[in-house]
Design a protein around this motif. Structure first.
Motif, PDB file in Angstrom:
ATOM      1  N   UNK A  94      21.824 -33.768 -17.918  1.00 21.43           N
ATOM      2  CA  UNK A  94      20.989 -34.963 -17.956  1.00 21.43           C
ATOM      3  C   UNK A  94      21.846 -36.223 -17.837  1.00 21.43           C
ATOM      4  N   UNK A  95      23.065 -36.197 -18.347  1.00 21.64           N
ATOM      5  CA  UNK A  95      23.964 -37.346 -18.197  1.00 21.64           C
ATOM      6  C   UNK A  95      24.424 -37.482 -16.742  1.00 21.64           C
ATOM      7  N   UNK A  96      24.723 -36.346 -16.103  1.00 28.63           N
ATOM      8  CA  UNK A  96      25.097 -36.388 -14.693  1.00 28.63           C
ATOM      9  C   UNK A  96      23.963 -36.902 -13.833  1.00 28.63           C
ATOM     10  N   UNK A  97      22.744 -36.487 -14.150  1.00 28.55           N
ATOM     11  CA  UNK A  97      21.577 -36.958 -13.405  1.00 28.55           C
ATOM     12  C   UNK A  97      21.381 -38.455 -13.591  1.00 28.55           C
ATOM     13  N   UNK A  98      21.560 -38.929 -14.826  1.00 24.98           N
ATOM     14  CA  UNK A  98      21.417 -40.362 -15.097  1.00 24.98           C
ATOM     15  C   UNK A  98      22.486 -41.161 -14.362  1.00 24.98           C
ATOM     16  N   UNK A  99      23.715 -40.637 -14.336  1.00 26.35           N
ATOM     17  CA  UNK A  99      24.798 -41.324 -13.631  1.00 26.35           C
ATOM     18  C   UNK A  99      24.502 -41.427 -12.139  1.00 26.35           C
ATOM     19  N   UNK A 100      24.039 -40.330 -11.544  1.00 21.37           N
ATOM     20  CA  UNK A 100      23.760 -40.311 -10.112  1.00 21.37           C
ATOM     21  C   UNK A 100      22.618 -41.269  -9.760  1.00 21.37           C
ATOM     22  N   UNK A 101      21.515 -41.175 -10.509  1.00 19.83           N
ATOM     23  CA  UNK A 101      20.382 -42.063 -10.232  1.00 19.83           C
ATOM     24  C   UNK A 101      20.753 -43.519 -10.506  1.00 19.83           C
ATOM     25  N   UNK A 102      21.475 -43.746 -11.609  1.00 12.36           N
ATOM     26  CA  UNK A 102      21.875 -45.104 -11.947  1.00 12.36           C
ATOM     27  C   UNK A 102      22.778 -45.721 -10.900  1.00 12.36           C
ATOM     28  N   UNK A 103      23.625 -44.904 -10.302  1.00  7.99           N
ATOM     29  CA  UNK A 103      24.499 -45.405  -9.231  1.00  7.99           C
ATOM     30  C   UNK A 103      23.668 -45.828  -8.020  1.00  7.99           C
ATOM     31  N   UNK A 104      22.684 -45.034  -7.660  1.00  7.57           N
ATOM     32  CA  UNK A 104      21.790 -45.399  -6.554  1.00  7.57           C
ATOM     33  C   UNK A 104      21.073 -46.717  -6.860  1.00  7.57           C
ATOM     34  N   UNK A 143      17.068 -37.541 -16.455  1.00  7.26           N
ATOM     35  CA  UNK A 143      18.168 -38.410 -16.074  1.00  7.26           C
ATOM     36  C   UNK A 143      17.690 -39.536 -15.180  1.00  7.26           C
ATOM     37  N   UNK A 144      16.794 -39.201 -14.246  1.00  3.28           N
ATOM     38  CA  UNK A 144      16.188 -40.219 -13.382  1.00  3.28           C
ATOM     39  C   UNK A 144      15.393 -41.224 -14.203  1.00  3.28           C
ATOM     40  N   UNK A 145      14.636 -40.731 -15.167  1.00  2.00           N
ATOM     41  CA  UNK A 145      13.857 -41.616 -16.035  1.00  2.00           C
ATOM     42  C   UNK A 145      14.764 -42.520 -16.862  1.00  2.00           C
ATOM     43  N   UNK A 146      15.864 -41.957 -17.376  1.00  4.39           N
ATOM     44  CA  UNK A 146      16.783 -42.751 -18.194  1.00  4.39           C
ATOM     45  C   UNK A 146      17.370 -43.897 -17.376  1.00  4.39           C
ATOM     46  N   UNK A 147      17.783 -43.606 -16.143  1.00  7.23           N
ATOM     47  CA  UNK A 147      18.346 -44.648 -15.283  1.00  7.23           C
ATOM     48  C   UNK A 147      17.307 -45.709 -14.950  1.00  7.23           C
ATOM     49  N   UNK A 148      16.076 -45.282 -14.724  1.00  3.99           N
ATOM     50  CA  UNK A 148      15.000 -46.224 -14.404  1.00  3.99           C
ATOM     51  C   UNK A 148      14.698 -47.133 -15.588  1.00  3.99           C
ATOM     52  N   UNK A 149      14.628 -46.556 -16.783  1.00  2.96           N
ATOM     53  CA  UNK A 149      14.374 -47.362 -17.985  1.00  2.96           C
ATOM     54  C   UNK A 149      15.509 -48.355 -18.228  1.00  2.96           C
ATOM     55  N   UNK A 150      16.740 -47.902 -18.010  1.00  2.00           N
ATOM     56  CA  UNK A 150      17.882 -48.809 -18.183  1.00  2.00           C
ATOM     57  C   UNK A 150      17.804 -49.968 -17.195  1.00  2.00           C
ATOM     58  N   UNK A 151      17.403 -49.669 -15.971  1.00  5.60           N
ATOM     59  CA  UNK A 151      17.262 -50.723 -14.963  1.00  5.60           C
ATOM     60  C   UNK A 151      16.204 -51.740 -15.379  1.00  5.60           C
ATOM     61  N   UNK A 152      15.198 -51.267 -16.096  1.00  8.46           N
ATOM     62  CA  UNK A 152      14.117 -52.156 -16.540  1.00  8.46           C
ATOM     63  C   UNK A 152      14.449 -52.876 -17.848  1.00  8.46           C
ATOM     64  N   UNK A 153      15.657 -52.681 -18.374  1.00  4.11           N
ATOM     65  CA  UNK A 153      16.081 -53.431 -19.554  1.00  4.11           C
ATOM     66  C   UNK A 153      15.933 -52.711 -20.881  1.00  4.11           C
ATOM     67  N   UNK A 154      15.541 -51.452 -20.856  1.00  2.00           N
ATOM     68  CA  UNK A 154      15.379 -50.693 -22.102  1.00  2.00           C
ATOM     69  C   UNK A 154      16.730 -50.594 -22.820  1.00  2.00           C
ATOM     70  N   UNK A 155      16.718 -50.781 -24.130  1.00  2.00           N
ATOM     71  CA  UNK A 155      17.947 -50.711 -24.924  1.00  2.00           C
ATOM     72  C   UNK A 155      18.194 -49.265 -25.337  1.00  2.00           C
ATOM     73  N   UNK A 156      19.283 -48.679 -24.847  1.00  2.75           N
ATOM     74  CA  UNK A 156      19.659 -47.322 -25.215  1.00  2.75           C
ATOM     75  C   UNK A 156      20.649 -47.321 -26.361  1.00  2.75           C
ATOM     76  N   UNK A 157      20.796 -46.185 -27.000  1.00  2.00           N
ATOM     77  CA  UNK A 157      21.703 -46.096 -28.148  1.00  2.00           C
ATOM     78  C   UNK A 157      23.139 -46.361 -27.730  1.00  2.00           C
TER      79      UNK A 157
END
Length: 464
Positions: A168-178, A222-236
């Motif tokens: 899930x971290x690898x997926x978040x990294x890949x989507x977040x990079x895109x 992972x895709x959802x995590x990257x999307x939420x981060x892009x929208x400003x969601x505060x992660x731990x």
């Protein structure tokens, strides 16, 4: 040497995932990512229509209204999906045959969670093929390094499935990079992903389908995590190294130094191997050895008596215990995680492909499986790769012993383009018929695609 302490692992990985570009990579790295992506698509194509779990997953997606209409490809299905559903389905299908790639040091399958998340993000944003491969490499590096930091043996002992947890971290990294996340937002994506890190080995008890789904879920989350981060969601904060983070909660023997050592200089992407057989990687060295011995001596299956297989302790956990149950594999998942069944297939068919699961439950396969035993080979402990095997075989009244240090398909014996094409065709032809070569050429051209979405449009409709 005293182990390094965990410092800012999250920040280091986030900066790498956000800022690494094509120019930072040796040319063979994205080239390998493309080969691994094409390999995964072959598994997705076949599993979409043939994996016994696929109808239930598709029905769930439809019933819960997740399918929708969107810009994203699911290979093997002639329609487009929303990004979340596409990541889930491609990830689940890609892992369903257990024919997807393996990174030995982390004992996980990086493509199944990472590639679907990257593909969905790329089609969602109309990114280029170069951007896609760049993101896949970033995801591979994060995923594999976290798997090593968790220590596969300790992680398995806690009952976790690293392809899903680290995936899930690898997926978040890949989507977040895109998505173009900066290091701060990438750290937030990792913080969100930490709450999604899940994956239980309990599926081994009854050959359940959880393993496939939890990897697809890792791609989607992972895709959802990257999307939420892009929208400003505060992660731990410090989700990896923190006092209640990944390395504290998911392993009793963390190796935090493995997460960042040589980052950007040592490319774990080049250490990912390709599977020659659709089963747990811990069975492969023994299958290689049995095929070699059978070819050398000309044995018929019925001429082989006792078969004893020495494995790493992780192999015993996954494919050798409890041995009586492993000798009586009846479902495909049970067969995928059965050393006795894999040995029986090799001796009966002189191969092991997806279509050979028709041997499940047959008297001839179970007769051979009953003669297979496994034991923990201490000489395989502490090695860089844990997937070797020691074979002791009795046949025609003679005893033979063979040690296979690594299974075929590892980086040192990575298949050439011809062998990779043969595997793709074997999986894809029953689905695509004569179009398999056209698909293969089209997929291998992803690197130069101006638009991933446009490049894949013909593969959805069957017209390329």
């Amino acid at each position: 040497m005293e182990r390094e302490t965990a410092s800012d692992i999250t920040g280091t990985l986030a900066r790498f995932a956000a800022l690494t570009s094509w120019k930072d990579m040796p040319p063979e790295v994205p080239r390998r990512a493309l080969a691994l992506t094409t390999d995964l698509v072959g598994s997705i194509l076949r599993a979409a229509g043939e994996a016994e779990s696929s109808p239930a997953v598709l029905a769930m997606v439809e019933r819960l209204g997740m399918a929708g209409s969107g810009p994203c490809t699911v290979f093997g299905l002639n329609r487009r999906y929303g990004a979340a559903a596409a990541a889930l389905l491609n990830g689940t299908f890609g892992h369903s045959l257990d024919f997807d790639d393996t990174h030995s040091d982390s004992s996980l399958h990086p493509s199944a969670p990472v590639v679907p998340a990257a593909l969905a993000a790329a089609e969602l944003t109309d990114a280029s093929g170069e951007a896609l491969l760049e993101a896949i490499v970033v995801g591979f590096e994060v995923c594999c390094r976290l798997g090593m930091a968790l220590d596969p043996t300790a992680h398995y002992a806690r009952g976790f499935h690293p392809t899903a947890t680290a995936g899930v971290f690898g997926a978040a990294a890949a989507a977040g990079h895109i998505f173009g996340l900066d290091p701060e937002r990438m750290s937030a994506a990792f913080g969100i992903a930490a709450s999604q890190a899940s994956g239980s080995l309990q599926f081994l008890e009854n050959g359940a389908w959880n393993k496939r789904y939890q990897v697809g879920e890792a791609a989607m989350k992972g895709l959802m995590a990257a999307t939420m981060a892009q929208e400003g969601f505060v992660g731990s904060r410090a989700p990896i190294e923190g006092r209640m983070g990944l390395l504290a909660g998911y392993t009793d023997d963390p190796h935090p130094e493995n997460a960042t050592a040589g980052l950007g200089e040592i490319w774990e992407t080049l250490r990912i191997g390709v599977k020659p057989y659709p089963a747990c990687r811990y069975t492969h060295a023994a299958v290689d050895g049995l095929l070699a011995l059978q070819k050398q001596h000309g044995w018929k299956a019925e001429e082989v008596g006792a078969i004893s297989v020495g494995l790493h302790r992780n192999g015993i956990t996954l494919v050798g215990a409890p041995i009586e149950a492993k000798r009586q594999a009846r479902s495909i998942v049970e067969g995928q995680f059965s050393m006795p069944f894999a040995a029986a297939v090799a001796l009966l068919r002189q191969r092991f492909g997806w279509d050979d699961y028709d041997l499940l439950g047959t008297p001839e396969a179970e007769a051979i499986a009953a003669r297979v035993d496994v034991w923990q080979d201490s000489s395989l402990e502490g090695l860089r790769h844990p997937f070797g095997a020691t074979l002791r075989v009795e046949a025609r009244g003679e005893h033979h012993e063979l040690r296979v240090p690594d299974p075929s398909g590892e980086p040192e014996t990575f298949p050439d383009d011809t062998a990779m094409a043969a595997k793709f065709r074997a999986l894809a032809r029953p689905v695509l018929n004569a179009d398999s070569d056209t698909w293969l050429a089209h997929l291998r051209g992803l690197e130069t695609a101006v638009s991933v979405r446009g490049h894949l449009t013909g593969l959805v409709t069957g017209r390329v």
